[in-house]
Scaffold this motif. Structure first.
Motif, PDB file in Angstrom:
ATOM      1  N   LEU A   1      -5.023  10.886 -26.627  1.00 40.64           N
ATOM      2  CA  LEU A   1      -5.510  10.443 -24.832  1.00 40.64           C
ATOM      3  C   LEU A   1      -5.186  11.685 -23.734  1.00 40.64           C
ATOM      4  O   LEU A   1      -5.406  13.142 -24.673  1.00 40.64           O
ATOM      5  N   THR A   2      -5.959  10.773 -23.002  1.00 41.23           N
ATOM      6  CA  THR A   2      -6.953  11.989 -22.200  1.00 41.23           C
ATOM      7  C   THR A   2      -6.003  11.231 -21.194  1.00 41.23           C
ATOM      8  O   THR A   2      -6.199  10.360 -20.110  1.00 41.23           O
ATOM      9  N   ALA A   3      -6.002  12.960 -20.359  1.00 47.30           N
ATOM     10  CA  ALA A   3      -5.572  12.696 -18.877  1.00 47.30           C
ATOM     11  C   ALA A   3      -5.980  13.970 -18.081  1.00 47.30           C
ATOM     12  O   ALA A   3      -6.287  15.228 -18.699  1.00 47.30           O
ATOM     13  N   GLY A   4      -6.797  14.090 -15.912  1.00 43.92           N
ATOM     14  CA  GLY A   4      -7.186  14.807 -15.942  1.00 43.92           C
ATOM     15  C   GLY A   4      -6.877  14.582 -14.127  1.00 43.92           C
ATOM     16  O   GLY A   4      -6.401  13.154 -13.553  1.00 43.92           O
ATOM     17  N   PHE A   5      -7.810  15.249 -13.538  1.00 41.32           N
ATOM     18  CA  PHE A   5      -8.156  15.460 -12.626  1.00 41.32           C
ATOM     19  C   PHE A   5     -10.076  15.040 -12.681  1.00 41.32           C
ATOM     20  O   PHE A   5     -10.900  14.969 -13.058  1.00 41.32           O
ATOM     21  N   SER A   6      -9.878  13.441 -11.279  1.00 39.05           N
ATOM     22  CA  SER A   6     -11.668  13.581 -10.997  1.00 39.05           C
ATOM     23  C   SER A   6     -11.738  13.260  -8.932  1.00 39.05           C
ATOM     24  O   SER A   6     -11.524  12.887  -8.375  1.00 39.05           O
ATOM     25  N   GLN A   7     -12.885  12.828  -9.196  1.00 38.10           N
ATOM     26  CA  GLN A   7     -12.896  13.045  -7.852  1.00 38.10           C
ATOM     27  C   GLN A   7     -14.445  12.082  -6.804  1.00 38.10           C
ATOM     28  O   GLN A   7     -15.579  12.816  -8.008  1.00 38.10           O
ATOM     29  N   THR A   8     -14.689  11.203  -6.588  1.00 36.35           N
ATOM     30  CA  THR A   8     -15.641  10.029  -6.689  1.00 36.35           C
ATOM     31  C   THR A   8     -16.635   9.924  -5.559  1.00 36.35           C
ATOM     32  O   THR A   8     -15.300  10.483  -4.467  1.00 36.35           O
ATOM     33  N   ALA A   9     -17.555  10.480  -4.817  1.00 38.33           N
ATOM     34  CA  ALA A   9     -17.992  11.122  -3.801  1.00 38.33           C
ATOM     35  C   ALA A   9     -18.985   9.560  -3.787  1.00 38.33           C
ATOM     36  O   ALA A   9     -20.356   9.075  -4.511  1.00 38.33           O
ATOM     37  N   LEU A  10     -19.468   9.306  -2.637  1.00 36.00           N
ATOM     38  CA  LEU A  10     -20.824   8.050  -2.323  1.00 36.00           C
ATOM     39  C   LEU A  10     -21.790   9.123  -1.503  1.00 36.00           C
ATOM     40  O   LEU A  10     -21.508   9.456  -0.561  1.00 36.00           O
ATOM     41  N   GLU A  11     -23.068   8.553  -2.105  1.00 38.18           N
ATOM     42  CA  GLU A  11     -24.117   8.850  -1.842  1.00 38.18           C
ATOM     43  C   GLU A  11     -25.098   8.125  -0.952  1.00 38.18           C
ATOM     44  O   GLU A  11     -25.125   7.061  -1.465  1.00 38.18           O
TER      45      GLU A  11
ATOM     46  N   LEU B   1     -22.033   4.368   5.105  1.00 39.54           N
ATOM     47  CA  LEU B   1     -21.107   4.789   5.329  1.00 39.54           C
ATOM     48  C   LEU B   1     -20.601   5.808   5.129  1.00 39.54           C
ATOM     49  O   LEU B   1     -20.773   6.911   4.365  1.00 39.54           O
ATOM     50  N   LEU B   2     -20.073   6.198   6.741  1.00 36.73           N
ATOM     51  CA  LEU B   2     -19.104   7.743   6.523  1.00 36.73           C
ATOM     52  C   LEU B   2     -18.844   7.767   5.597  1.00 36.73           C
ATOM     53  O   LEU B   2     -17.600   7.524   6.008  1.00 36.73           O
ATOM     54  N   THR B   3     -18.237   9.006   4.238  1.00 30.27           N
ATOM     55  CA  THR B   3     -17.366   9.095   3.991  1.00 30.27           C
ATOM     56  C   THR B   3     -17.430  10.660   3.592  1.00 30.27           C
ATOM     57  O   THR B   3     -18.642  11.389   3.156  1.00 30.27           O
ATOM     58  N   THR B   4     -16.053  11.548   3.108  1.00 32.75           N
ATOM     59  CA  THR B   4     -16.045  12.492   2.577  1.00 32.75           C
ATOM     60  C   THR B   4     -15.569  12.334   1.351  1.00 32.75           C
ATOM     61  O   THR B   4     -14.365  11.410   1.309  1.00 32.75           O
ATOM     62  N   PRO B   5     -15.211  12.440   0.051  1.00 34.44           N
ATOM     63  CA  PRO B   5     -14.307  12.185  -0.842  1.00 34.44           C
ATOM     64  C   PRO B   5     -12.925  13.227  -1.329  1.00 34.44           C
ATOM     65  O   PRO B   5     -12.758  14.347  -0.533  1.00 34.44           O
ATOM     66  N   GLY B   6     -11.516  12.895  -1.952  1.00 33.46           N
ATOM     67  CA  GLY B   6     -10.537  13.488  -1.804  1.00 33.46           C
ATOM     68  C   GLY B   6     -10.653  12.794  -3.112  1.00 33.46           C
ATOM     69  O   GLY B   6     -11.135  12.796  -4.151  1.00 33.46           O
ATOM     70  N   ALA B   7      -9.203  14.306  -3.569  1.00 35.40           N
ATOM     71  CA  ALA B   7      -8.712  13.911  -5.319  1.00 35.40           C
ATOM     72  C   ALA B   7      -8.494  12.575  -5.368  1.00 35.40           C
ATOM     73  O   ALA B   7      -7.686  11.856  -4.635  1.00 35.40           O
ATOM     74  N   GLY B   8      -8.519  12.711  -7.037  1.00 33.68           N
ATOM     75  CA  GLY B   8      -8.423  11.645  -8.043  1.00 33.68           C
ATOM     76  C   GLY B   8      -8.315  11.872  -9.283  1.00 33.68           C
ATOM     77  O   GLY B   8      -7.225  13.032  -9.780  1.00 33.68           O
ATOM     78  N   PHE B   9      -7.511  11.003  -9.942  1.00 29.63           N
ATOM     79  CA  PHE B   9      -7.022  11.005 -10.993  1.00 29.63           C
ATOM     80  C   PHE B   9      -7.797   9.999 -12.195  1.00 29.63           C
ATOM     81  O   PHE B   9      -8.212   9.227 -12.118  1.00 29.63           O
ATOM     82  N   MET B  10      -7.791  10.337 -13.659  1.00 30.72           N
ATOM     83  CA  MET B  10      -7.863   9.928 -14.485  1.00 30.72           C
ATOM     84  C   MET B  10      -7.220   9.683 -15.830  1.00 30.72           C
ATOM     85  O   MET B  10      -6.155  10.788 -16.616  1.00 30.72           O
ATOM     86  N   ALA B  11      -6.942   8.228 -16.512  1.00 27.82           N
ATOM     87  CA  ALA B  11      -6.000   8.184 -17.677  1.00 27.82           C
ATOM     88  C   ALA B  11      -6.378   7.684 -18.592  1.00 27.82           C
ATOM     89  O   ALA B  11      -7.379   6.736 -17.699  1.00 27.82           O
ATOM     90  N   GLY B  12      -6.557   7.658 -19.928  1.00 28.56           N
ATOM     91  CA  GLY B  12      -7.082   6.575 -20.676  1.00 28.56           C
ATOM     92  C   GLY B  12      -7.168   7.723 -21.818  1.00 28.56           C
ATOM     93  O   GLY B  12      -6.379   8.133 -22.988  1.00 28.56           O
TER      94      GLY B  12
END
Length: 226
Positions: free
Chosen positions: A26-36, A40-51
């Protein structure tokens, strides 16, 4: 006869401890995705992952990892109103279900009650949800820079992504971790058309720019063997 049985048991036990870790986790943790992207003008924020992930193989220095995880990250989109005066950031979420396959090579070999560590390399495919407002976010009347897209336009983002990942993997006994940098290769904005009269011909066929955006992401997951 007992002597040979003892030797066989000893060799089997040693082989079990010297093999790379195997089994379901079982896995869980932190993730962050950004768009290159410049579209579309964006900045990334914090996220999560689980699986869950499954490690398999019978070698002492490497094994294989198959994983199925859910990722959700925040994207802060720069927006304006219909008066084109105020500029602010609106919170949207990027989420997907990702299937990955990776090779783990251990420089510090796994053994009982010892820390192990090594590089990781592989790839993934992902089913992507449309980019949509975060829960509680009020995006009525907002236009997203630089092409003044609206919320309905963002529903046409690609629902498929694929790419490669590289990182470090390691652990101790029944615990493992994966620290990874990922690059997506699919164009997530390929299905979006800029809603402007100058971008359509006399037959209403779209002649405007093809928008482009690819993902890059960081993740850190901790896994526990079932």
């Amino acid at each position: 006869m007992k002597k040979y049985y003892f030797i066989t048991l000893l060799i089997t036990s040693f082989s079990a401890y010297s093999q790379a870790p195997r089994g379901f986790y079982l896995t869980a943790g932190f993730s962050q995705t950004a768009l290159e992207t410049k579209d579309l003008l964006t900045t990334p924020g914090a996220g999560f992952m689980a699986g869950v992930d499954f490690n398999f193989g019978y070698h002492e220095t490497y094994n294989y990892q198959f994983e199925a995880v859910y990722n959700q990250s925040v994207l802060n989109l720069k927006s304006t109103d219909y008066n084109l005066i105020d500029v602010k950031e609106s919170k949207y979420k990027y989420s997907n279900i990702e299937l990955g396959f990776y090779l783990n090579y251990y420089i510090i070999k796994p053994d009982e009650d010892k820390f192990f560590l090594g590089p990781q390399l592989g790839g993934f495919i992902a089913l992507v949800d449309p980019i949509q407002p975060s829960k509680g976010a009020d995006v009525n009347g907002e236009l997203y820079l630089p092409y003044l897209l609206d919320e309905s336009d963002l529903q046409d983002t690609s629902q498929f992504n694929y790419g490669a990942g590289i990182g470090l993997t390691g652990g101790y006994n029944d615990f493992r971790f994966d620290l990874r940098y990922s690059l997506g290769f699919a164009n997530l904005l390929s299905g979006i058309e800029v809603q402007s009269p100058g971008y359509y011909d006399d037959n209403n066929r779209y002649t405007g720019p093809v928008l482009e955006a690819k993902t890059r992401g960081f993740s850190f997951g901790i896994s526990y063997k079932l």
